[in-house]
Design an enzyme around this catalytic site. Structure first.
Site, PDB file in Angstrom:
ATOM      1  N   CYS A   1      49.669  45.314  12.993  1.00  0.00           N
ATOM      2  CA  CYS A   1      49.793  46.756  12.813  1.00  0.00           C
ATOM      3  C   CYS A   1      49.673  47.069  11.327  1.00  0.00           C
ATOM      4  O   CYS A   1      50.403  46.497  10.510  1.00  0.00           O
ATOM      5  CB  CYS A   1      51.131  47.260  13.348  1.00  0.00           C
ATOM      6  SG  CYS A   1      51.416  49.020  13.011  1.00  0.00           S
TER       7      CYS A   1
ATOM      8  N   GLN B   1      35.855  29.094   7.996  1.00  0.00           N
ATOM      9  CA  GLN B   1      35.461  30.484   7.796  1.00  0.00           C
ATOM     10  C   GLN B   1      35.415  31.233   9.126  1.00  0.00           C
ATOM     11  O   GLN B   1      35.170  32.438   9.147  1.00  0.00           O
ATOM     12  CB  GLN B   1      34.084  30.546   7.130  1.00  0.00           C
ATOM     13  CG  GLN B   1      34.042  29.866   5.767  1.00  0.00           C
ATOM     14  CD  GLN B   1      32.632  29.814   5.198  1.00  0.00           C
ATOM     15  OE1 GLN B   1      32.200  30.741   4.529  1.00  0.00           O
ATOM     16  NE2 GLN B   1      31.914  28.740   5.492  1.00  0.00           N
ATOM     17  N   ASN B   2      35.651  30.533  10.230  1.00  0.00           N
ATOM     18  CA  ASN B   2      35.546  31.116  11.563  1.00  0.00           C
ATOM     19  C   ASN B   2      36.846  31.785  11.987  1.00  0.00           C
ATOM     20  O   ASN B   2      37.934  31.406  11.544  1.00  0.00           O
ATOM     21  CB  ASN B   2      35.166  30.039  12.575  1.00  0.00           C
ATOM     22  CG  ASN B   2      33.848  29.376  12.235  1.00  0.00           C
ATOM     23  OD1 ASN B   2      33.017  29.943  11.537  1.00  0.00           O
ATOM     24  ND2 ASN B   2      33.656  28.155  12.721  1.00  0.00           N
TER      25      ASN B   2
ATOM     26  N   HIS C   1      39.364  33.511   7.083  1.00  0.00           N
ATOM     27  CA  HIS C   1      39.142  34.911   7.439  1.00  0.00           C
ATOM     28  C   HIS C   1      40.043  35.369   8.578  1.00  0.00           C
ATOM     29  O   HIS C   1      39.789  36.411   9.181  1.00  0.00           O
ATOM     30  CB  HIS C   1      37.676  35.121   7.808  1.00  0.00           C
ATOM     31  CG  HIS C   1      36.740  34.785   6.689  1.00  0.00           C
ATOM     32  ND1 HIS C   1      35.734  33.849   6.802  1.00  0.00           N
ATOM     33  CD2 HIS C   1      36.679  35.243   5.421  1.00  0.00           C
ATOM     34  CE1 HIS C   1      35.084  33.756   5.658  1.00  0.00           C
ATOM     35  NE2 HIS C   1      35.640  34.572   4.802  1.00  0.00           N
TER      36      HIS C   1
ATOM     37  N   SER D   1      26.038  28.227   6.108  1.00  0.00           N
ATOM     38  CA  SER D   1      24.920  28.477   5.194  1.00  0.00           C
ATOM     39  C   SER D   1      25.403  28.693   3.773  1.00  0.00           C
ATOM     40  O   SER D   1      24.612  28.664   2.839  1.00  0.00           O
ATOM     41  CB  SER D   1      24.145  29.713   5.648  1.00  0.00           C
ATOM     42  OG  SER D   1      24.965  30.872   5.536  1.00  0.00           O
TER      43      SER D   1
ATOM     44  N   CYS E   1      50.221  50.772  17.996  1.00  0.00           N
ATOM     45  CA  CYS E   1      51.323  49.802  17.954  1.00  0.00           C
ATOM     46  C   CYS E   1      52.453  50.286  18.846  1.00  0.00           C
ATOM     47  O   CYS E   1      52.830  51.467  18.812  1.00  0.00           O
ATOM     48  CB  CYS E   1      51.797  49.651  16.511  1.00  0.00           C
ATOM     49  SG  CYS E   1      53.274  48.633  16.296  1.00  0.00           S
TER      50      CYS E   1
ATOM     51  N   ASP F   1      37.479  32.089  15.393  1.00  0.00           N
ATOM     52  CA  ASP F   1      37.528  31.815  16.830  1.00  0.00           C
ATOM     53  C   ASP F   1      38.684  30.930  17.271  1.00  0.00           C
ATOM     54  O   ASP F   1      38.919  30.762  18.463  1.00  0.00           O
ATOM     55  CB  ASP F   1      36.204  31.199  17.306  1.00  0.00           C
ATOM     56  CG  ASP F   1      35.775  29.979  16.481  1.00  0.00           C
ATOM     57  OD1 ASP F   1      36.650  29.173  16.090  1.00  0.00           O
ATOM     58  OD2 ASP F   1      34.564  29.845  16.211  1.00  0.00           O
TER      59      ASP F   1
ATOM     60  N   LEU G   1      25.538  19.575  14.905  1.00  0.00           N
ATOM     61  CA  LEU G   1      26.851  19.075  14.487  1.00  0.00           C
ATOM     62  C   LEU G   1      27.521  18.203  15.545  1.00  0.00           C
ATOM     63  O   LEU G   1      28.116  17.169  15.216  1.00  0.00           O
ATOM     64  CB  LEU G   1      27.755  20.253  14.133  1.00  0.00           C
ATOM     65  CG  LEU G   1      27.597  20.736  12.705  1.00  0.00           C
ATOM     66  CD1 LEU G   1      28.100  22.149  12.533  1.00  0.00           C
ATOM     67  CD2 LEU G   1      28.333  19.797  11.758  1.00  0.00           C
TER      68      LEU G   1
END
Length: 299
Positions: A143, A117-118, A135, A236, A194, A120, A278
């Site tokens: 663009c 879901q990150n 995501h 979560s 763009c 990064d 973790l």
């Protein structure tokens, strides 16, 4: 930059008690075919804050919606100024022990896939292959007019040149790469179009209020159907975009295991929730399985 939750979730009723026993996680990985679903909690040890939990950014920061971004020049200026500053920190983040352990499990053939879901990119940076970024990813720009994709680094260099001297002090950086700045700090920031068509540029991520592409969701559902178990790491599960896969797994009678310090919205569907950091939890599991992490061989 996920779909906006309509309510904050708090545990209601009896939930299965948490444990510090990682044996069930090790057993699932030993059997193979594990599908990983990760959330912001796996990246906190890389210096990227969580949305929720102690000090979570949602307590002070409301991410911009897709509707705001597309409708307002001022909103886009505010977004890109904050995101450009945040990228200086966010773009330098390195994978931590949790990301590296997941990559090692993949190299040893214990995983059927990774969904994150990150935004990064740290699973990819750690060496995990075929990661589904539910995501999207902040390291890409799209663009909205011509659909052209380009590396975030290229836009960052252009923005640096267009905004010399832009170096405000931010109150913090959020999980979506957005720095906390005031309206006064972003005033006058120059937003760039763009280079091909002059259209509006947007990071290749799913904003709050925007839907995850249906084909991506269906690909994830296919991965869930094929998995021997689902291992949730650092989420979560408050937002439906991740919780739906936990529910799908449980409805199919496939085991769900969660490693997350705080209770999650999926606990009642889980075989176990391991309440440990973790990095240390997954390193312990790797050691017990004899899985090499970072080039070292477990004893």
């Amino acid at each position: 930059m996920r779909m906006r939750p309509t309510l904050s979730w708090t545990p209601v009723g009896d939930l299965p008690p948490a444990t510090t026993d990682t044996a069930p996680v090790a057993d699932a990985l030993r059997a193979g075919g594990v599908l990983v679903l990760s959330g912001a909690g796996i990246s906190t040890e890389s210096g990227i804050p969580d949305y929720r939990g102690e000090g979570g950014s949602l307590s002070r920061h409301t991410p911009m919606t897709y509707q705001e971004f597309t409708a307002s020049v001022g909103a886009r200026r505010r977004y890109w100024a904050r995101s450009h500053l945040g990228w200086r920190t966010f773009g330098r983040a390195l994978p931590n022990a949790g990301h590296r352990a997941v990559a090692a499990f993949g190299r040893h053939g214990l995983l059927s896939g990774v969904i994150t879901q990150n935004v990064d990119g740290l699973h990819r940076a750690a060496g995990s292959e075929g990661v589904v970024e539910l995501h999207g990813g902040l390291d890409r720009v799209v663009c909205l007019s011509c659909g052209t994709f380009s590396p975030r680094g290229e836009l960052a260099a252009r923005l640096e040149e267009a905004n010399p001297g832009f170096d405000p002090v931010a109150a913090g950086v959020n999980p979506d790469g957005d720095a906390d700045l005031t309206d006064e700090q972003v005033a006058g920031f120059r937003v760039l179009p763009c280079t091909l068509c002059g259209g509006i540029l947007k990071p290749d991520v799913v904003f709050f209020g925007e839907n995850v592409p249906p084909q991506r969701v269906e690909h994830c559902r296919t991965l869930v159907r094929a998995a021997s178990s689902l291992l949730v790491l650092g989420s979560s599960l408050t937002v439906m975009s991740g919780l739906r896969f936990v529910r799908q797994t449980a409805e199919a009678g496939t085991p769900v295991l969660i490693v997350n310090l705080a209770p999650t919205r999926g606990d009642r569907h889980a075989l176990t929730r391991v309440a440990l950091p973790l990095g240390s939890a997954l390193t312990t599991v790797a050691d017990g399985l004899g899985v090499s992490v970072d080039g070292r061989t477990a004893a």
